[in-house]
Design a protein around this motif. Structure first.
Motif, PDB file in Angstrom:
ATOM      1  N   VAL A 212      -4.415  40.841  71.163  1.00  0.00           N
ATOM      2  CA  VAL A 212      -3.721  39.563  71.208  1.00  0.00           C
ATOM      3  C   VAL A 212      -4.746  38.460  70.993  1.00  0.00           C
ATOM      4  CG1 VAL A 212      -2.409  37.995  72.669  1.00  0.00           C
ATOM      5  CG2 VAL A 212      -1.969  40.439  72.784  1.00  0.00           C
ATOM      6  N   GLN A 213      -4.375  37.532  70.117  1.00  0.00           N
ATOM      7  CA  GLN A 213      -5.227  36.370  69.884  1.00  0.00           C
ATOM      8  C   GLN A 213      -4.423  35.104  70.123  1.00  0.00           C
ATOM      9  OE1 GLN A 213      -6.821  36.559  65.913  1.00  0.00           O
ATOM     10  NE2 GLN A 213      -8.576  37.757  66.579  1.00  0.00           N
ATOM     11  N   VAL A 214      -5.050  34.150  70.787  1.00  0.00           N
ATOM     12  CA  VAL A 214      -4.461  32.836  70.990  1.00  0.00           C
ATOM     13  C   VAL A 214      -5.420  31.829  70.394  1.00  0.00           C
ATOM     14  CG1 VAL A 214      -3.683  31.130  72.668  1.00  0.00           C
ATOM     15  CG2 VAL A 214      -3.249  33.557  73.086  1.00  0.00           C
ATOM     16  N   ASN A 215      -4.936  31.085  69.407  1.00  0.00           N
ATOM     17  CA  ASN A 215      -5.750  30.078  68.708  1.00  0.00           C
ATOM     18  C   ASN A 215      -7.038  30.685  68.153  1.00  0.00           C
ATOM     19  OD1 ASN A 215      -3.798  28.133  69.370  1.00  0.00           O
ATOM     20  ND2 ASN A 215      -4.764  27.784  71.346  1.00  0.00           N
TER      21      ASN A 215
ATOM     22  N   VAL B 289       2.224  39.430  79.465  1.00  0.00           N
ATOM     23  CA  VAL B 289       2.010  38.050  79.884  1.00  0.00           C
ATOM     24  C   VAL B 289       0.769  37.552  79.153  1.00  0.00           C
ATOM     25  CG1 VAL B 289       1.563  36.504  81.811  1.00  0.00           C
ATOM     26  CG2 VAL B 289       3.024  38.524  82.140  1.00  0.00           C
ATOM     27  N   VAL B 290       0.984  36.589  78.251  1.00  0.00           N
ATOM     28  CA  VAL B 290      -0.102  36.055  77.425  1.00  0.00           C
ATOM     29  C   VAL B 290      -0.466  34.673  77.951  1.00  0.00           C
ATOM     30  CG1 VAL B 290      -0.790  35.403  75.092  1.00  0.00           C
ATOM     31  CG2 VAL B 290       0.786  37.319  75.432  1.00  0.00           C
ATOM     32  N   PRO B 291      -1.725  34.481  78.352  1.00  0.00           N
ATOM     33  CA  PRO B 291      -2.121  33.162  78.865  1.00  0.00           C
ATOM     34  C   PRO B 291      -2.300  32.158  77.722  1.00  0.00           C
ATOM     35  CG  PRO B 291      -4.005  34.643  78.851  1.00  0.00           C
ATOM     36  CD  PRO B 291      -2.810  35.451  78.417  1.00  0.00           C
ATOM     37  N   VAL B 292      -1.599  31.033  77.809  1.00  0.00           N
ATOM     38  CA  VAL B 292      -1.722  29.964  76.819  1.00  0.00           C
ATOM     39  C   VAL B 292      -1.890  28.637  77.543  1.00  0.00           C
ATOM     40  CG1 VAL B 292      -0.381  31.135  75.032  1.00  0.00           C
ATOM     41  CG2 VAL B 292       0.784  29.680  76.657  1.00  0.00           C
ATOM     42  N   THR B 293      -2.448  27.677  76.837  1.00  0.00           N
ATOM     43  CA  THR B 293      -2.588  26.332  77.398  1.00  0.00           C
ATOM     44  C   THR B 293      -1.349  25.522  77.040  1.00  0.00           C
ATOM     45  OG1 THR B 293      -3.732  25.595  75.407  1.00  0.00           O
ATOM     46  CG2 THR B 293      -5.107  26.394  77.217  1.00  0.00           C
ATOM     47  N   ALA B 294      -1.198  24.369  77.680  1.00  0.00           N
ATOM     48  CA  ALA B 294      -0.067  23.499  77.377  1.00  0.00           C
ATOM     49  C   ALA B 294      -0.179  23.002  75.945  1.00  0.00           C
ATOM     50  CB  ALA B 294      -0.054  22.325  78.351  1.00  0.00           C
ATOM     51  N   GLY B 295       0.949  22.798  75.321  1.00  0.00           N
ATOM     52  CA  GLY B 295       0.969  22.287  73.955  1.00  0.00           C
ATOM     53  C   GLY B 295       1.196  23.402  72.944  1.00  0.00           C
ATOM     54  N   GLU B 296       0.887  23.108  71.701  1.00  0.00           N
ATOM     55  CA  GLU B 296       1.119  24.055  70.615  1.00  0.00           C
ATOM     56  C   GLU B 296      -0.003  25.086  70.568  1.00  0.00           C
ATOM     57  OE1 GLU B 296       1.611  23.871  65.803  1.00  0.00           O
ATOM     58  OE2 GLU B 296       2.339  22.186  67.003  1.00  0.00           O
TER      59      GLU B 296
END
Length: 66
Positions: A1-4, A20-27
């Protein structure tokens, strides 16, 4: 899994198996790559064999047309 563009650790809900994938607020750009596992391969093979068996059985048991 990659985020940004960065690999992240994914947790799994024990009761449901949800990822459950940890992401920050926003896009965010979330990319998840699913791979074929041995159990899915065996399941697909069983499904194909079942379809072939049913097709063969229908040819054998079909009443001849007059």
């Amino acid at each position: 899994v990659q985020v940004n563009g960065r690999a992240v650790s994914v947790e799994t809900q024990e009761d449901t198996g949800q990822m459950v994938v940890p992401v920050t607020a926003g896009e965010n750009d979330v990319q998840i790559k699913f791979v074929r596992t041995w159990d899915r391969t065996i399941g697909g093979l069983i499904s194909v064999l079942a379809v072939l068996a049913m097709a063969g059985a229908s040819r054998i048991w079909r009443k001849p047309s007059r």
